[in-house]
Design a protein around this motif. Structure first.
Motif, PDB file in Angstrom:
ATOM      1  N   SER A  63       1.015  -1.109  -0.617  1.00 51.42           N
ATOM      2  CA  SER A  63      -0.031  -0.025  -0.306  1.00 51.42           C
ATOM      3  C   SER A  63       0.320   1.223   0.087  1.00 51.42           C
ATOM      4  O   SER A  63       0.178   2.652  -0.339  1.00 51.42           O
ATOM      5  CB  SER A  63      -0.798   0.417   1.552  1.00 51.42           C
ATOM      6  N   ASN A  96       2.465   2.608   2.511  1.00 52.92           N
ATOM      7  CA  ASN A  96       2.351   2.977   4.109  1.00 52.92           C
ATOM      8  C   ASN A  96       3.108   2.410   4.848  1.00 52.92           C
ATOM      9  O   ASN A  96       3.444   1.351   4.309  1.00 52.92           O
ATOM     10  CB  ASN A  96       1.744   2.752   4.681  1.00 52.92           C
ATOM     11  N   THR A 155       0.870  -2.866   9.619  1.00 53.77           N
ATOM     12  CA  THR A 155       0.011  -3.679   8.685  1.00 53.77           C
ATOM     13  C   THR A 155       0.990  -4.305   7.412  1.00 53.77           C
ATOM     14  O   THR A 155       0.879  -4.528   6.573  1.00 53.77           O
ATOM     15  CB  THR A 155      -0.916  -3.544   8.130  1.00 53.77           C
ATOM     16  N   ASN A 156       1.561  -2.866   6.862  1.00 52.16           N
ATOM     17  CA  ASN A 156       2.035  -2.507   5.099  1.00 52.16           C
ATOM     18  C   ASN A 156       4.050  -3.548   5.256  1.00 52.16           C
ATOM     19  O   ASN A 156       3.644  -4.350   4.368  1.00 52.16           O
ATOM     20  CB  ASN A 156       1.921  -1.998   4.655  1.00 52.16           C
ATOM     21  N   ARG A 166       3.757  -6.525   4.873  1.00 52.76           N
ATOM     22  CA  ARG A 166       4.121  -7.061   3.307  1.00 52.76           C
ATOM     23  C   ARG A 166       4.820  -7.723   2.699  1.00 52.76           C
ATOM     24  O   ARG A 166       5.010  -8.421   1.448  1.00 52.76           O
ATOM     25  CB  ARG A 166       2.474  -6.271   2.468  1.00 52.76           C
ATOM     26  N   LYS A 190      -0.909   5.641   9.223  1.00 48.97           N
ATOM     27  CA  LYS A 190      -2.003   6.372   9.125  1.00 48.97           C
ATOM     28  C   LYS A 190      -2.989   6.196  11.172  1.00 48.97           C
ATOM     29  O   LYS A 190      -3.527   6.176  10.738  1.00 48.97           O
ATOM     30  CB  LYS A 190      -3.062   4.744   8.676  1.00 48.97           C
ATOM     31  N   VAL A 202      -2.911   4.138  13.340  1.00 49.07           N
ATOM     32  CA  VAL A 202      -3.325   2.921  14.027  1.00 49.07           C
ATOM     33  C   VAL A 202      -3.027   2.685  15.024  1.00 49.07           C
ATOM     34  O   VAL A 202      -2.844   2.524  16.182  1.00 49.07           O
ATOM     35  CB  VAL A 202      -3.671   1.786  13.315  1.00 49.07           C
ATOM     36  N   SER A 233      -7.110  -5.186   7.852  1.00 54.21           N
ATOM     37  CA  SER A 233      -6.338  -4.211   8.659  1.00 54.21           C
ATOM     38  C   SER A 233      -7.049  -3.162   9.273  1.00 54.21           C
ATOM     39  O   SER A 233      -6.907  -2.427  10.321  1.00 54.21           O
ATOM     40  CB  SER A 233      -4.762  -4.033   9.083  1.00 54.21           C
ATOM     41  N   SER A 234      -7.588  -2.399   7.656  1.00 53.65           N
ATOM     42  CA  SER A 234      -8.156  -0.424   7.822  1.00 53.65           C
ATOM     43  C   SER A 234      -9.298  -0.605   8.757  1.00 53.65           C
ATOM     44  O   SER A 234      -9.794  -0.493   9.343  1.00 53.65           O
ATOM     45  CB  SER A 234      -8.117  -0.120   6.131  1.00 53.65           C
ATOM     46  N   HIS A 255      -7.118   7.451   6.305  1.00 49.63           N
ATOM     47  CA  HIS A 255      -8.109   6.263   5.669  1.00 49.63           C
ATOM     48  C   HIS A 255      -8.838   5.792   4.234  1.00 49.63           C
ATOM     49  O   HIS A 255      -8.916   4.764   4.566  1.00 49.63           O
ATOM     50  CB  HIS A 255      -8.772   5.066   6.032  1.00 49.63           C
ATOM     51  N   ASN A 284      -8.109   3.547   1.781  1.00 51.49           N
ATOM     52  CA  ASN A 284      -8.462   2.368   2.071  1.00 51.49           C
ATOM     53  C   ASN A 284     -10.505   1.890   1.828  1.00 51.49           C
ATOM     54  O   ASN A 284     -10.622   0.384   1.673  1.00 51.49           O
ATOM     55  CB  ASN A 284      -7.749   2.057   3.500  1.00 51.49           C
TER      56      ASN A 284
HETATM   57  O1  G3P Z   1      -2.343   0.792  10.014  1.00 50.36           O
HETATM   58  C1  G3P Z   1      -3.084   1.191   8.615  1.00 50.36           C
HETATM   59  C2  G3P Z   1      -3.995  -0.080   8.775  1.00 50.36           C
HETATM   60  O2  G3P Z   1      -5.358   0.153   9.642  1.00 50.36           O
HETATM   61  C3  G3P Z   1      -3.672   0.485   6.678  1.00 50.36           C
HETATM   62  O3  G3P Z   1      -2.746   0.168   6.060  1.00 50.36           O
HETATM   63  O4  G3P Z   1      -0.896  -0.872   3.978  1.00 50.36           O
HETATM   64  O5  G3P Z   1      -3.247  -2.141   4.563  1.00 50.36           O
HETATM   65  O6  G3P Z   1      -2.779   0.409   4.247  1.00 50.36           O
HETATM   66  P1  G3P Z   1      -2.318  -0.653   5.062  1.00 50.36           P
END
Ligand code: G3P
Length: 194
Positions: A37, A39, A43-44, A47, A103, A105, A137-138, A175, A178
């Motif tokens: 993403s 980010n 979460t990213n 990835r 973002k 979180v 996650s978002s 977000h 997202n």
């Molecule tokens: O912690 C951020 C999450 O809510 C979304 O992350 O990388 O999926 O945009 P991402």
């Protein structure tokens, strides 16, 4: 006023350290802003496939907000809340990355760990329940951050309710891409590489 400025400055400086970006480089994974993403959050980081790096990112992004809150807590809830809000803003809008940060979180729950363990627990339960059910996650972040200011009001914590309401608004704004992907059904799920 000097105390409030000190809380804001210390919070912002701590929050603005982009651990995801730094750890990705340190682990030889390149620029995290060019992965998934784009980010800089945990979460990213997941990835990239490196779970250790993702965990370290999560841990540091949480603690960088808890620390300033705890430092200013002896001076009262208001300076502590200012320190936490500033750490959160620092993470989302770091001067070092031309104000293009994360973002918010992990940093949000970091603030809660310092301000109210009950609210941190509510956040964690809401996040985990939504994440397990949806693997988004978002979406988990949106549900958890919506639950917090409402819970703070019900718990009789008006200062915390006001500060977390502001943070929740920023989380939703950060977000917005997202949210579009969730509506379109194209949002990436937790653990899935894209
Ligand atoms: O912690 C951020 C999450 O809510 C979304 O992350 O990388 O999926 O945009 P991402």
């Amino acid at each position: 006023p000097v105390l409030w400025a000190a809380a804001a400055l210390f919070g912002y400086l701590s929050g603005s350290i982009p651990y995801g970006l730094l750890f990705a480089r340190l682990f030889g994974l390149g620029d995290i802003r060019k992965i998934g993403s784009g980010n800089i959050g945990a979460t990213n980081a997941l990835r990239t496939g490196n779970k250790t790096m993702a965990f370290l990112t999560l841990l540091c992004d949480v603690l960088k907000a808890t620390l300033p809150v705890l430092v200013f807590m002896p001076f009262g809830i208001l300076p502590a809340a200012i320190a936490g809000l500033s750490a959160f803003v620092g993470h989302c809008y770091p001067v070092w990355l031309r104000f293009r940060g994360g973002k918010g979180v992990a940093t949000y729950i970091g603030v809660l760990f310092g301000l109210s363990l009950w609210l941190a627990l509510i956040f964690a339960v809401a996040w985990l329940a939504t994440a397990f059910a949806s693997r988004y996650s978002s979406l988990a972040a949106l549900v958890a951050t919506l639950a917090v200011p409402i819970s703070a009001l019900l718990l009789g914590l008006p200062v915390v309710a006001a500060v977390t309401a502001a943070m929740t608004l920023i989380v939703f704004w950060r977000h917005r891409a997202n949210i579009q992907r969730l509506k379109a059904g194209t949002e990436g799920r937790i653990g899935a590489k894209k």
